[in-house]
Design a protein around this motif. Structure first.
Motif, PDB file in Angstrom:
ATOM      1  N   LEU A  28     -26.912   4.585 -45.223  1.00  0.00           N
ATOM      2  CA  LEU A  28     -27.919   5.394 -44.540  1.00  0.00           C
ATOM      3  C   LEU A  28     -29.140   4.546 -44.198  1.00  0.00           C
ATOM      4  O   LEU A  28     -29.674   4.646 -43.092  1.00  0.00           O
ATOM      5  CB  LEU A  28     -28.300   6.603 -45.389  1.00  0.00           C
ATOM      6  N   ASP A  29     -29.577   3.702 -45.133  1.00  0.00           N
ATOM      7  CA  ASP A  29     -30.684   2.779 -44.849  1.00  0.00           C
ATOM      8  C   ASP A  29     -30.359   1.934 -43.628  1.00  0.00           C
ATOM      9  O   ASP A  29     -31.189   1.758 -42.736  1.00  0.00           O
ATOM     10  CB  ASP A  29     -30.935   1.832 -46.034  1.00  0.00           C
ATOM     11  N   ASP A  30     -29.142   1.396 -43.591  1.00  0.00           N
ATOM     12  CA  ASP A  30     -28.726   0.544 -42.473  1.00  0.00           C
ATOM     13  C   ASP A  30     -28.710   1.310 -41.157  1.00  0.00           C
ATOM     14  O   ASP A  30     -29.116   0.781 -40.122  1.00  0.00           O
ATOM     15  CB  ASP A  30     -27.341  -0.056 -42.730  1.00  0.00           C
ATOM     16  N   GLN A  31     -28.250   2.559 -41.194  1.00  0.00           N
ATOM     17  CA  GLN A  31     -28.196   3.355 -39.968  1.00  0.00           C
ATOM     18  C   GLN A  31     -29.597   3.610 -39.416  1.00  0.00           C
ATOM     19  O   GLN A  31     -29.825   3.470 -38.216  1.00  0.00           O
ATOM     20  CB  GLN A  31     -27.476   4.677 -40.216  1.00  0.00           C
ATOM     21  N   VAL A  32     -30.515   4.000 -40.290  1.00  0.00           N
ATOM     22  CA  VAL A  32     -31.892   4.250 -39.859  1.00  0.00           C
ATOM     23  C   VAL A  32     -32.507   2.945 -39.342  1.00  0.00           C
ATOM     24  O   VAL A  32     -33.112   2.908 -38.267  1.00  0.00           O
ATOM     25  CB  VAL A  32     -32.737   4.854 -41.003  1.00  0.00           C
ATOM     26  N   HIS A  33     -32.325   1.867 -40.090  1.00  0.00           N
ATOM     27  CA  HIS A  33     -32.833   0.554 -39.689  1.00  0.00           C
ATOM     28  C   HIS A  33     -32.287   0.160 -38.318  1.00  0.00           C
ATOM     29  O   HIS A  33     -33.033  -0.253 -37.431  1.00  0.00           O
ATOM     30  CB  HIS A  33     -32.450  -0.502 -40.733  1.00  0.00           C
ATOM     31  N   ASP A  34     -30.975   0.289 -38.142  1.00  0.00           N
ATOM     32  CA  ASP A  34     -30.344  -0.136 -36.898  1.00  0.00           C
ATOM     33  C   ASP A  34     -30.836   0.659 -35.695  1.00  0.00           C
ATOM     34  O   ASP A  34     -31.030   0.108 -34.611  1.00  0.00           O
ATOM     35  CB  ASP A  34     -28.819  -0.046 -37.005  1.00  0.00           C
ATOM     36  N   ARG A  35     -31.062   1.953 -35.867  1.00  0.00           N
ATOM     37  CA  ARG A  35     -31.574   2.783 -34.758  1.00  0.00           C
ATOM     38  C   ARG A  35     -32.986   2.355 -34.362  1.00  0.00           C
ATOM     39  O   ARG A  35     -33.286   2.239 -33.182  1.00  0.00           O
ATOM     40  CB  ARG A  35     -31.597   4.242 -35.162  1.00  0.00           C
ATOM     41  N   ILE A  36     -33.845   2.153 -35.354  1.00  0.00           N
ATOM     42  CA  ILE A  36     -35.223   1.749 -35.047  1.00  0.00           C
ATOM     43  C   ILE A  36     -35.222   0.343 -34.455  1.00  0.00           C
ATOM     44  O   ILE A  36     -35.911   0.072 -33.473  1.00  0.00           O
ATOM     45  CB  ILE A  36     -36.126   1.855 -36.295  1.00  0.00           C
ATOM     46  N   ARG A  73     -38.350  -3.480 -44.550  1.00  0.00           N
ATOM     47  CA  ARG A  73     -37.301  -4.394 -44.072  1.00  0.00           C
ATOM     48  C   ARG A  73     -37.601  -4.874 -42.656  1.00  0.00           C
ATOM     49  O   ARG A  73     -37.467  -6.071 -42.352  1.00  0.00           O
ATOM     50  CB  ARG A  73     -35.964  -3.658 -44.128  1.00  0.00           C
ATOM     51  N   LEU A  74     -38.023  -3.967 -41.789  1.00  0.00           N
ATOM     52  CA  LEU A  74     -38.379  -4.339 -40.420  1.00  0.00           C
ATOM     53  C   LEU A  74     -39.602  -5.265 -40.403  1.00  0.00           C
ATOM     54  O   LEU A  74     -39.689  -6.170 -39.573  1.00  0.00           O
ATOM     55  CB  LEU A  74     -38.635  -3.091 -39.574  1.00  0.00           C
ATOM     56  N   ALA A  75     -40.529  -5.046 -41.324  1.00  0.00           N
ATOM     57  CA  ALA A  75     -41.705  -5.917 -41.431  1.00  0.00           C
ATOM     58  C   ALA A  75     -41.283  -7.318 -41.875  1.00  0.00           C
ATOM     59  O   ALA A  75     -41.775  -8.325 -41.339  1.00  0.00           O
ATOM     60  CB  ALA A  75     -42.726  -5.336 -42.399  1.00  0.00           C
ATOM     61  N   PHE A  76     -40.360  -7.391 -42.828  1.00  0.00           N
ATOM     62  CA  PHE A  76     -39.842  -8.685 -43.284  1.00  0.00           C
ATOM     63  C   PHE A  76     -39.192  -9.438 -42.128  1.00  0.00           C
ATOM     64  O   PHE A  76     -39.296 -10.660 -42.026  1.00  0.00           O
ATOM     65  CB  PHE A  76     -38.842  -8.479 -44.424  1.00  0.00           C
ATOM     66  N   GLU A  77     -38.531  -8.707 -41.234  1.00  0.00           N
ATOM     67  CA  GLU A  77     -37.882  -9.309 -40.070  1.00  0.00           C
ATOM     68  C   GLU A  77     -38.859  -9.639 -38.947  1.00  0.00           C
ATOM     69  O   GLU A  77     -38.480 -10.222 -37.938  1.00  0.00           O
ATOM     70  CB  GLU A  77     -36.795  -8.360 -39.538  1.00  0.00           C
ATOM     71  N   GLY A  78     -40.122  -9.228 -39.099  1.00  0.00           N
ATOM     72  CA  GLY A  78     -41.139  -9.532 -38.107  1.00  0.00           C
ATOM     73  C   GLY A  78     -41.199  -8.552 -36.949  1.00  0.00           C
ATOM     74  O   GLY A  78     -41.905  -8.789 -35.965  1.00  0.00           O
TER      75      GLY A  78
END
Length: 147
Positions: A28-36, A73-78
């Motif tokens: 679920l984390d991955d799905q939300v991350h991937d959509r954003i 996670r998105l912040a870590f990825e920049g």
């Protein structure tokens, strides 16, 4: 305060139950991350736009804690910046950062093109021609190509 609208690719998320357990939670984390991530990459969420936890929680049907984890996670990825007492927003690269990103991308894409060209076969040409024909047809009908 004006209500912020999010693009359809973010809103059309999957809210189905994945079951219990750590694997389902990570999925679920991955799905939300991937959509954003996809919405940011397609510039449907432009640089500088605020990402409100509560709105995202409602869009995805998940907890605030999960949204915070994805933002981190998105912040870590920049891709996202997180400011204390202000929340998260899509990162706004400086002109120098943008130039560095484009230079890196040019180098990577040139390598990919060389690798593909080395392995290119007649059957690939046929598949590519079909794909180009489909895109051309869609453009003539007024459909916008994917970004």
């Amino acid at each position: 305060m004006e209500k912020q609208e999010f693009p359809a690719t973010v809103v059309k998320s999957s809210r189905r139950t994945l079951g219990n357990g750590h694997a389902a939670s990570a999925l679920l984390d991955d799905q939300v991350h991937d959509r954003i991530h996809a919405a940011i990459a397609a510039q449907e969420l432009p640089p500088g736009i605020r990402l409100r936890e509560d709105q995202m929680r409602q869009i995805f049907g998940v907890s605030r804690a999960r949204i915070r984890k994805v933002f981190a996670r998105l912040a870590f990825e920049g891709l996202v910046t997180i400011e204390p007492n202000r929340g998260a927003s899509v990162a706004k690269p400086s002109p120098d950062e943008a130039r560095e990103n484009f230079a890196a991308r040019r180098a990577i894409e040139a390598t990919i093109v060389r690798m593909v060209a080395d392995r290119f076969e007649p059957r690939h040409k046929t598949a590519l021609a079909r794909h180009i024909a489909k895109e051309t047809c869609r453009r003539k009908r007024g459909a916008t190509p994917p970004k």
